[in-house]
Scaffold this motif. Structure first.
Motif, PDB file in Angstrom:
ATOM      1  N   THR A 133      -2.039   4.926   5.187  1.00 57.59           N
ATOM      2  CA  THR A 133      -1.854   4.457   3.819  1.00 57.59           C
ATOM      3  C   THR A 133      -3.112   4.689   3.003  1.00 57.59           C
ATOM      4  OG1 THR A 133      -2.762   2.255   4.112  1.00 57.59           O
ATOM      5  CG2 THR A 133      -0.481   2.595   4.794  1.00 57.59           C
ATOM      6  N   THR A 181       0.850  -1.190   0.000  1.00 52.31           N
ATOM      7  CA  THR A 181       0.000   0.000   0.000  1.00 52.31           C
ATOM      8  C   THR A 181       0.883   1.237   0.000  1.00 52.31           C
ATOM      9  OG1 THR A 181      -0.082   0.049   2.408  1.00 52.31           O
ATOM     10  CG2 THR A 181      -1.774  -1.205   1.288  1.00 52.31           C
ATOM     11  N   GLN A 195      -2.622  -6.713  -4.865  1.00 46.98           N
ATOM     12  CA  GLN A 195      -2.436  -7.295  -3.548  1.00 46.98           C
ATOM     13  C   GLN A 195      -3.463  -8.367  -3.234  1.00 46.98           C
ATOM     14  OE1 GLN A 195      -2.219  -3.915  -0.786  1.00 46.98           O
ATOM     15  NE2 GLN A 195      -2.424  -2.801  -2.686  1.00 46.98           N
ATOM     16  N   SER A 221       5.118   3.423  -2.055  1.00 48.66           N
ATOM     17  CA  SER A 221       4.671   2.218  -1.350  1.00 48.66           C
ATOM     18  C   SER A 221       5.518   2.024  -0.097  1.00 48.66           C
ATOM     19  CB  SER A 221       4.789   0.993  -2.250  1.00 48.66           C
ATOM     20  OG  SER A 221       6.140   0.625  -2.371  1.00 48.66           O
ATOM     21  N   TYR A 256     -11.662   0.338  -3.636  1.00 49.06           N
ATOM     22  CA  TYR A 256     -10.311   0.721  -4.033  1.00 49.06           C
ATOM     23  C   TYR A 256     -10.340   1.572  -5.277  1.00 49.06           C
ATOM     24  CZ  TYR A 256      -5.261   0.117  -3.998  1.00 49.06           C
ATOM     25  OH  TYR A 256      -3.919   0.331  -3.903  1.00 49.06           O
ATOM     26  N   SER A 268      -4.882   2.646   1.748  1.00 47.49           N
ATOM     27  CA  SER A 268      -5.907   1.655   2.028  1.00 47.49           C
ATOM     28  C   SER A 268      -6.632   1.959   3.335  1.00 47.49           C
ATOM     29  CB  SER A 268      -5.263   0.262   2.094  1.00 47.49           C
ATOM     30  OG  SER A 268      -4.322   0.219   3.140  1.00 47.49           O
TER      31      SER A 268
END
Lengths: 344, 344
Positions: B152, B131, B303, B188, B339, B154
DNA sequence: GTTAGCACTCTGTTCACCTGAGTGCTAATT
DNA sequence: AATTAGCACTCAGGTGAACAGAGTGCTAAC
C-alpha cells in the motif's frame, strides 16, 4: 529393575496424580479395579518405590507424588509401548485442510494443540536462513523511500521499509533490483550477506554513489532478524492448571516467555523424534518445574522445525506425545510433498 | 463545587493512594508538608468528600480510597491544568530515531510506553482499508502455487500463498498481474473487492478459464483480514501491580486480551485528543476495574490510529496522559511529513 | 507374603484473642 | 464558627490452640 507389581503401582499412582493433581494415598489405590491388594501391602510397595527414588512425599504423612525420576521412568518404559489413539484424525484433517499457507497452518496448529491439551504450545518455523531467495522486489513509495520485499522458495515473505538519498532515480532502483535478482537468485539467505558484499556491492557502486550507507541499513534490517519464526498458542492455558496458583510462578513464567531468544534456544537443540525434558532436566531456571515435550518436523531435505508443548511436570504425557508425534508426521509429509514440487 | 480545601485534600489523597496502593488515613495526611491541619479536621473534610461520593472506605474503620467519581474529578479538574514534564524528550527521540519503518516504530513505541509506565500499552495501526494500493506482485513458487504480495501507499505489505490450477502458465500470471496493477493502482483497499468484481474479473476470464475459484480464495484471504493491526507492549507488566494479586482477575484479563477483536473494538471509538475511561465507565466487563487511556494520532489526512494504556484504576494519570499526549503528537507530526512526500 | 490394627504425623481449618490503624463524635479551645 | 484534642468504637490481619482428616509405618496375626 522394577518388579511387575512395583511397575503397576507406579503407573497407577502417576496416572491418578496426573488426573487429580493431589498426592495419592494407599487406600485410594487399593480401591481401584485393577488393583486387588490391601492398602497395607500397597504401602509397602510405595515405601520401596520411594526408596528407589520414583516417588516422593510432600510431607511425612502425605500420600505419594511422582518424582521426576518417576516421570522419567514412566515416559521411557511405560508409554512407548502403548501409544494413545484418538485425536489423530484431527491432526491429519488439520494439516490437510489448512495447508495453503505455511504460516496459517502453523499458527492454526499451535492453537489446536493447546486447545486439545490445555498446555502452551510453541512451534518453531524452519530455519529461514536455509531457504533460498526466490525473488527480491523493491517498491518505491516516495522519491526517497521504498519497501524491499524478499520472497524465499519456501514462500516466506520478509519486508522492510528503507530510505535512500533522493538522487537515486526510479530507473536506478530498477537496475539495482535487476542486478540483485540476477545475482542472488537461488542463494540461501544465510549466504546472502556474504554474496552481496563480495559480488554485488562493487557492481552497484558503479551505478550509484553513496548507496552503500542505505544499503548497509537494509542489509542489517534483513539479516539481524530473528532467524526463526516463533508461533505460540494458548499462552494463558497454563493459568488453568492448579500448580499455577502461585502468582510469583506466573510472573516468572511470563517474564521468561517474553524473551523470544530464550524460547527459541529452548527448542533449537538438534534432535530426532520426540524428546521429553522433565523439570530440572530443563536448563532454564524458570521452567524447572515444567515439562517440555518437543518433536521435530522435516522441511525439505535438510531443514528442521520444532513443535513443542510446555506444561506442568504433572503432564498428560501419553496424550501429548501421541499428539505431537502425529502432528510432526503429518507436517513432515505435507511439507515433503509441497517442497518436492518446489524445485526449479 | 468543591472548596479549595476539599480539592487540596482530595488531590493529596489520590496522589498518595496512586503511589502506595494503600488506603490513606487522616493522620498520614496531616503530616504532609503541604497540609497544616490536624488529623481531626481532615477527618471532617474526608467525611464530606465521602458524602459527596469522591472517596470510599474499604471497611468502616479503614482509611479512604478514591472512588471512580474521585478519579474522574481528579482527571477532569486537577490534571489538565498542570501537565507533567520529563520523558517528553524520550518520546520525541524515539519517534525521530526509529521512524524508518512504520511497523518498527509502532512496535518500539508500544514497548517503551509500557516500560516507562509499567502498564500494558496497546497501539492500533491506521485503518488499513483506507490506504491505497501501490503495487501488487505475484511471485510463482511452483507450477501451481504462488505468493501474492500487496503493497500500500503507506508502506504496508500483506502477503498470502495460494494455489491455482496447473494450466495457468507463468506468462498468464504475468498478464494477470499487469492487468491488476493497471486497474487497481491507487484504489483504496476498502474498494478493492468491489472494483475487482466489477471491472477486472470479466477481463481476466478472457485470459484464463476457471481462474475464478482460486481467485475467490485469494480475495477472501486478503479481505476478511483484521482491518487494523494491533501492537501490544508489556502484556506482563500488569502482573507487577499489587491489585493484580487475584488469580481469577489475572485469568479473566488475559482471556479477554486474547480476543483481538474485542481489544480492537475497545480502542476503535472515534475520538479526538485524550480520552480516559475509568473502571465501570468501560463497557467490557473484564476491565471494569481498569482504567483505559487512549489518544489518537493522525495518519495522512483522514486516517486515525489509537494509542492506549491499560492499567489499574489507581493509575498514574498525570504521567500517562502527558506521555500519551506527547507520543501522539510526535507520531502525527512524523506521519504528516512522511505522508506528504508520499503523494503521487 | 499379605493384611488388620493402631499409634503417630502433618496439614488445613476454625475459633478466640489481640493489636494497630483508623474512624466518628463530643467537648474543649482558639 | 472553625479547629483540635480526646476517647470509645470498629475492623482487618496476625497469632496460637484445638481439632478433624488423610495418610503413613510398624507390629502382630493370618
Amino acid at each position: 529393575m522394577l518388579t511387575e507389581r512395583q511397575l503397576l503401582i507406579l503407573q497407577v499412582i502417576i496416572d491418578d496424580f496426573i488426573e487429580s493433581a493431589h498426592p495419592v494415598g494407599s487406600r485410594a489405590i487399593s480401591k481401584k479395579d485393577e488393583i486387588s491388594l490391601s492398602a497395607a501391602t500397597i504401602r509397602n510397595v510405595m515405601a520401596d518405590l520411594e526408596e528407589l527414588g520414583y516417588l516422593e512425599k510432600t510431607h511425612s504423612s502425605s500420600g505419594r507424588v511422582p518424582s521426576e525420576k518417576g516421570y522419567r521412568y514412566y515416559v521411557d518404559n511405560v508409554i512407548g509401548s502403548s501409544m494413545g489413539k484418538g485425536n489423530l484424525s484431527i491432526m491429519r484433517d488439520l494439516v490437510r485442510d489448512e495447508f495453503i499457507d505455511f504460516e496459517k497452518l502453523v499458527q492454526k496448529s499451535a492453537e489446536v494443540l493447546s486447545d486439545l491439551t490445555n498446555y502452551t504450545s510453541i512451534i518453531l518455523g524452519p530455519e529461514i536462513f536455509e531457504t533460498k531467495l526466490k525473488q527480491l522486489q523493491i517498491v518505491p513509495l516516495t522519491n526517497h523511500s521504498a519497501v524491499a520485499i524478499l520472497v524465499t522458495d519456501s514462500g516466506h515473505v520478509e519486508h522492510r521499509s528503507f530510505t535512500f538519498p533522493a538522487e537515486i532515480s526510479a530507473s536506478d532502483l530498477e537496475k539495482i533490483v535487476n542486478i540483485l535478482n540476477d545475482r542472488l537468485h537461488g542463494i540461501s539467505l544465510a549466504r546472502l550477506p556474504e554474496v552481496i558484499t563480495k559480488e554485488v556491492l562493487s557492481l552497484m557502486q558503479m551505478y550509484v554513489h553513496d548507496f552503500e550507507k542505505s544499503f548497509q541499513y537494509l542489509k542489517s534490517a534483513f539479516f539481524q532478524e530473528q532467524p526463526v519464526k516463533l508461533y505460540i498458542g494458548g499462552k494463558t492455558k497454563l493459568l488453568t492448571q492448579p500448580e499455577f496458583n502461585d502468582i510469583n510462578k506466573i510472573r516468572a513464567f511470563y517474564q521468561m516467555m517474553e524473551n523470544e531468544d530464550q524460547v527459541v534456544n529452548l527448542l533449537k537443540a538438534p534432535q530426532h523424534g520426540i524428546k521429553v525434558t522433565i523439570g530440572n532436566e530443563n536448563e532454564i531456571e524458570e521452567i524447572k518445574d515444567f515439562s517440555l515435550i518437543t518433536a521435530s518436523y522435516q522441511f525439505g531435505s535438510e531443514q528442521k522445525g520444532t513443535i513443542a508443548l510446555l506444561g506442568p511436570t504433572r503432564m498428560e504425557y501419553r496424550k501429548v506425545i501421541t499428539l505431537l508425534n502425529a502432528l510432526s508426521n503429518e507436517m513432515t509429509d505435507a511439507l515433503y510433498l509441497w517442497y518436492k514440487n518446489n524445485g526449479e
